[in-house]
Design a protein around this motif. Structure first.
Motif, PDB file in Angstrom:
ATOM      1  N   TYR A 113       0.843  -1.198   0.000  1.00 34.49           N
ATOM      2  CA  TYR A 113       0.000   0.000   0.000  1.00 34.49           C
ATOM      3  C   TYR A 113       0.882   1.254   0.000  1.00 34.49           C
ATOM      4  CZ  TYR A 113      -3.914   3.036   1.286  1.00 34.49           C
ATOM      5  OH  TYR A 113      -4.872   4.018   1.296  1.00 34.49           O
ATOM      6  N   GLU A 114       1.892   1.261   0.858  1.00 39.24           N
ATOM      7  CA  GLU A 114       2.805   2.409   0.929  1.00 39.24           C
ATOM      8  C   GLU A 114       3.554   2.618  -0.379  1.00 39.24           C
ATOM      9  OE1 GLU A 114       5.291   1.569   4.297  1.00 39.24           O
ATOM     10  OE2 GLU A 114       3.732   2.088   5.736  1.00 39.24           O
ATOM     11  N   ALA A 115       3.960   1.540  -1.039  1.00 38.32           N
ATOM     12  CA  ALA A 115       4.665   1.648  -2.316  1.00 38.32           C
ATOM     13  C   ALA A 115       3.768   2.280  -3.375  1.00 38.32           C
ATOM     14  CB  ALA A 115       5.149   0.271  -2.776  1.00 38.32           C
ATOM     15  N   ASN A 116       2.509   1.879  -3.407  1.00 44.64           N
ATOM     16  CA  ASN A 116       1.565   2.473  -4.362  1.00 44.64           C
ATOM     17  C   ASN A 116       1.302   3.934  -4.032  1.00 44.64           C
ATOM     18  OD1 ASN A 116       0.659   0.433  -6.356  1.00 44.64           O
ATOM     19  ND2 ASN A 116       0.173  -0.702  -4.505  1.00 44.64           N
ATOM     20  N   LEU A 117       1.222   4.243  -2.760  1.00 50.01           N
ATOM     21  CA  LEU A 117       1.021   5.630  -2.342  1.00 50.01           C
ATOM     22  C   LEU A 117       2.225   6.492  -2.734  1.00 50.01           C
ATOM     23  CD1 LEU A 117      -1.253   7.092  -0.896  1.00 50.01           C
ATOM     24  CD2 LEU A 117      -0.066   6.699   1.249  1.00 50.01           C
ATOM     25  N   ASN A 118       3.428   5.964  -2.564  1.00 46.03           N
ATOM     26  CA  ASN A 118       4.638   6.682  -2.967  1.00 46.03           C
ATOM     27  C   ASN A 118       4.697   6.892  -4.477  1.00 46.03           C
ATOM     28  OD1 ASN A 118       5.581   6.965  -0.355  1.00 46.03           O
ATOM     29  ND2 ASN A 118       6.799   5.089  -0.425  1.00 46.03           N
ATOM     30  N   ALA A 119       4.223   5.918  -5.250  1.00 42.74           N
ATOM     31  CA  ALA A 119       4.195   6.073  -6.705  1.00 42.74           C
ATOM     32  C   ALA A 119       3.237   7.184  -7.115  1.00 42.74           C
ATOM     33  CB  ALA A 119       3.802   4.758  -7.364  1.00 42.74           C
ATOM     34  N   ILE A 120       2.085   7.265  -6.446  1.00 48.04           N
ATOM     35  CA  ILE A 120       1.140   8.350  -6.741  1.00 48.04           C
ATOM     36  C   ILE A 120       1.742   9.698  -6.366  1.00 48.04           C
ATOM     37  CG2 ILE A 120      -1.076   9.357  -6.042  1.00 48.04           C
ATOM     38  CD1 ILE A 120      -2.168   6.492  -5.913  1.00 48.04           C
ATOM     39  N   GLU A 121       2.413   9.743  -5.228  1.00 50.79           N
ATOM     40  CA  GLU A 121       3.056  10.988  -4.784  1.00 50.79           C
ATOM     41  C   GLU A 121       4.141  11.416  -5.770  1.00 50.79           C
ATOM     42  OE1 GLU A 121       3.441  14.325  -2.649  1.00 50.79           O
ATOM     43  OE2 GLU A 121       1.957  12.778  -2.213  1.00 50.79           O
ATOM     44  N   ALA A 122       4.911  10.470  -6.290  1.00 52.23           N
ATOM     45  CA  ALA A 122       5.952  10.781  -7.279  1.00 52.23           C
ATOM     46  C   ALA A 122       5.337  11.317  -8.566  1.00 52.23           C
ATOM     47  CB  ALA A 122       6.798   9.549  -7.565  1.00 52.23           C
ATOM     48  N   ALA A 123       4.243  10.719  -9.004  1.00 49.99           N
ATOM     49  CA  ALA A 123       3.562  11.202 -10.211  1.00 49.99           C
ATOM     50  C   ALA A 123       3.026  12.612  -9.995  1.00 49.99           C
ATOM     51  CB  ALA A 123       2.431  10.253 -10.593  1.00 49.99           C
ATOM     52  N   LYS A 124       2.506  12.877  -8.804  1.00 52.62           N
ATOM     53  CA  LYS A 124       2.009  14.216  -8.476  1.00 52.62           C
ATOM     54  C   LYS A 124       3.148  15.231  -8.495  1.00 52.62           C
ATOM     55  CE  LYS A 124       0.526  16.626  -4.468  1.00 52.62           C
ATOM     56  NZ  LYS A 124       0.274  16.523  -3.056  1.00 52.62           N
ATOM     57  N   THR A 125       4.282  14.856  -7.920  1.00 53.12           N
ATOM     58  CA  THR A 125       5.445  15.743  -7.894  1.00 53.12           C
ATOM     59  C   THR A 125       5.939  16.035  -9.310  1.00 53.12           C
ATOM     60  OG1 THR A 125       6.083  14.907  -5.723  1.00 53.12           O
ATOM     61  CG2 THR A 125       7.800  16.016  -6.999  1.00 53.12           C
ATOM     62  N   LEU A 126       5.997  15.002 -10.144  1.00 56.28           N
ATOM     63  CA  LEU A 126       6.421  15.204 -11.531  1.00 56.28           C
ATOM     64  C   LEU A 126       5.460  16.115 -12.287  1.00 56.28           C
ATOM     65  CD1 LEU A 126       7.646  11.636 -12.487  1.00 56.28           C
ATOM     66  CD2 LEU A 126       9.041  13.690 -12.259  1.00 56.28           C
ATOM     67  N   THR A 127       4.183  15.966 -12.030  1.00 59.44           N
ATOM     68  CA  THR A 127       3.199  16.833 -12.681  1.00 59.44           C
ATOM     69  C   THR A 127       3.379  18.273 -12.236  1.00 59.44           C
ATOM     70  OG1 THR A 127       1.621  15.000 -12.761  1.00 59.44           O
ATOM     71  CG2 THR A 127       0.727  17.213 -13.006  1.00 59.44           C
ATOM     72  N   MET A 128       3.596  18.478 -10.953  1.00 60.70           N
ATOM     73  CA  MET A 128       3.800  19.847 -10.436  1.00 60.70           C
ATOM     74  C   MET A 128       5.068  20.481 -11.007  1.00 60.70           C
ATOM     75  SD  MET A 128       1.093  20.377  -8.787  1.00 60.70           S
ATOM     76  CE  MET A 128       1.470  21.967  -8.113  1.00 60.70           C
ATOM     77  N   ARG A 129       6.120  19.682 -11.125  1.00 60.67           N
ATOM     78  CA  ARG A 129       7.362  20.205 -11.716  1.00 60.67           C
ATOM     79  C   ARG A 129       7.194  20.554 -13.175  1.00 60.67           C
ATOM     80  NH1 ARG A 129      12.135  16.475  -9.056  1.00 60.67           N
ATOM     81  NH2 ARG A 129      11.916  17.320  -6.956  1.00 60.67           N
ATOM     82  N   THR A 130       6.427  19.760 -13.886  1.00 65.89           N
ATOM     83  CA  THR A 130       6.163  20.044 -15.286  1.00 65.89           C
ATOM     84  C   THR A 130       5.377  21.339 -15.425  1.00 65.89           C
ATOM     85  OG1 THR A 130       6.121  17.687 -15.793  1.00 65.89           O
ATOM     86  CG2 THR A 130       5.105  19.153 -17.398  1.00 65.89           C
ATOM     87  N   ILE A 131       4.386  21.532 -14.571  1.00 66.01           N
ATOM     88  CA  ILE A 131       3.603  22.773 -14.599  1.00 66.01           C
ATOM     89  C   ILE A 131       4.499  23.962 -14.278  1.00 66.01           C
ATOM     90  CG2 ILE A 131       1.761  24.050 -13.412  1.00 66.01           C
ATOM     91  CD1 ILE A 131       0.285  21.333 -13.197  1.00 66.01           C
ATOM     92  N   ASP A 132       5.385  23.819 -13.315  1.00 65.40           N
ATOM     93  CA  ASP A 132       6.313  24.900 -12.953  1.00 65.40           C
ATOM     94  C   ASP A 132       7.240  25.255 -14.117  1.00 65.40           C
ATOM     95  OD1 ASP A 132       5.226  25.138 -10.449  1.00 65.40           O
ATOM     96  OD2 ASP A 132       6.778  23.953  -9.445  1.00 65.40           O
ATOM     97  N   LEU A 133       7.684  24.260 -14.877  1.00 64.95           N
ATOM     98  CA  LEU A 133       8.539  24.517 -16.029  1.00 64.95           C
ATOM     99  C   LEU A 133       7.819  25.242 -17.151  1.00 64.95           C
ATOM    100  CD1 LEU A 133      10.542  21.172 -16.277  1.00 64.95           C
ATOM    101  CD2 LEU A 133      11.431  23.419 -15.656  1.00 64.95           C
ATOM    102  N   LEU A 134       6.531  25.004 -17.255  1.00 67.01           N
ATOM    103  CA  LEU A 134       5.755  25.627 -18.322  1.00 67.01           C
ATOM    104  C   LEU A 134       5.358  27.059 -18.008  1.00 67.01           C
ATOM    105  CD1 LEU A 134       3.437  22.622 -19.249  1.00 67.01           C
ATOM    106  CD2 LEU A 134       5.387  23.511 -20.552  1.00 67.01           C
ATOM    107  N   LYS A 135       5.566  27.512 -16.795  1.00 66.78           N
ATOM    108  CA  LYS A 135       5.207  28.883 -16.398  1.00 66.78           C
ATOM    109  C   LYS A 135       6.146  29.891 -16.990  1.00 66.78           C
ATOM    110  CE  LYS A 135       2.856  27.910 -12.101  1.00 66.78           C
ATOM    111  NZ  LYS A 135       2.837  28.063 -10.671  1.00 66.78           N
TER     112      LYS A 135
END
Length: 135
Positions: A113-135
């Protein structure tokens, strides 16, 4: 695989492990449950089986519950002549739940469960970084 697909795969893993933990908790709660009547069967341990399922919209391979079955191992017999569930010889059938096995299964489900939660958190972080780069 895009980030939305990764989140979808991990979310299916979260649901599967959450169900697995609920079943383990039910097993532990009934580890000492005996039959109410003589000759009856006590609580039978439950085990969840999972299967891979392909999400047609995204092509992602997710996890689905295949079945929740009773464990077919034999029940233990203990001598308790005063128990209402005792047979004519005074023996009571005990559930086929081993608390140590359940605890180990719970720990494995928690880690997954924790591994899946960490994978979701990593995907969220990558999405936020991508949005920050596009600003």
């Amino acid at each position: 695989m895009d980030l939305n697909t990764a989140v979808k795969v991990s979310a299916s893993g979260l649901r599967a492990q959450s169900l697995r933990m609920r079943i383990i908790a039910e097993n532990l709660a009934n580890a000492d449950s005996t039959a109410a009547t003589a000759g009856g069967d006590p609580y039978r341990r439950k085990v969840a089986s999972f299967r891979a399922d392909v999400d047609r919209a995204s092509g992602a391979e997710t996890v689905k519950v295949q079945s929740i079955d009773g464990d077919k191992t034999t029940f233990q017999r203990t001598y308790q002549p005063g128990n209402p569930g005792a047979d004519a010889a005074g023996y009571v059938l005990r559930p086929n739940v081993n608390s140590l096995v359940e605890a180990a299964d719970m720990k494995a489900a928690q880690r997954s469960y924790e591994a899946n939660l960490n994978a979701i958190e990593a995907a969220k972080t990558l999405t936020m970084r991508t949005i920050d780069l596009l600003k």
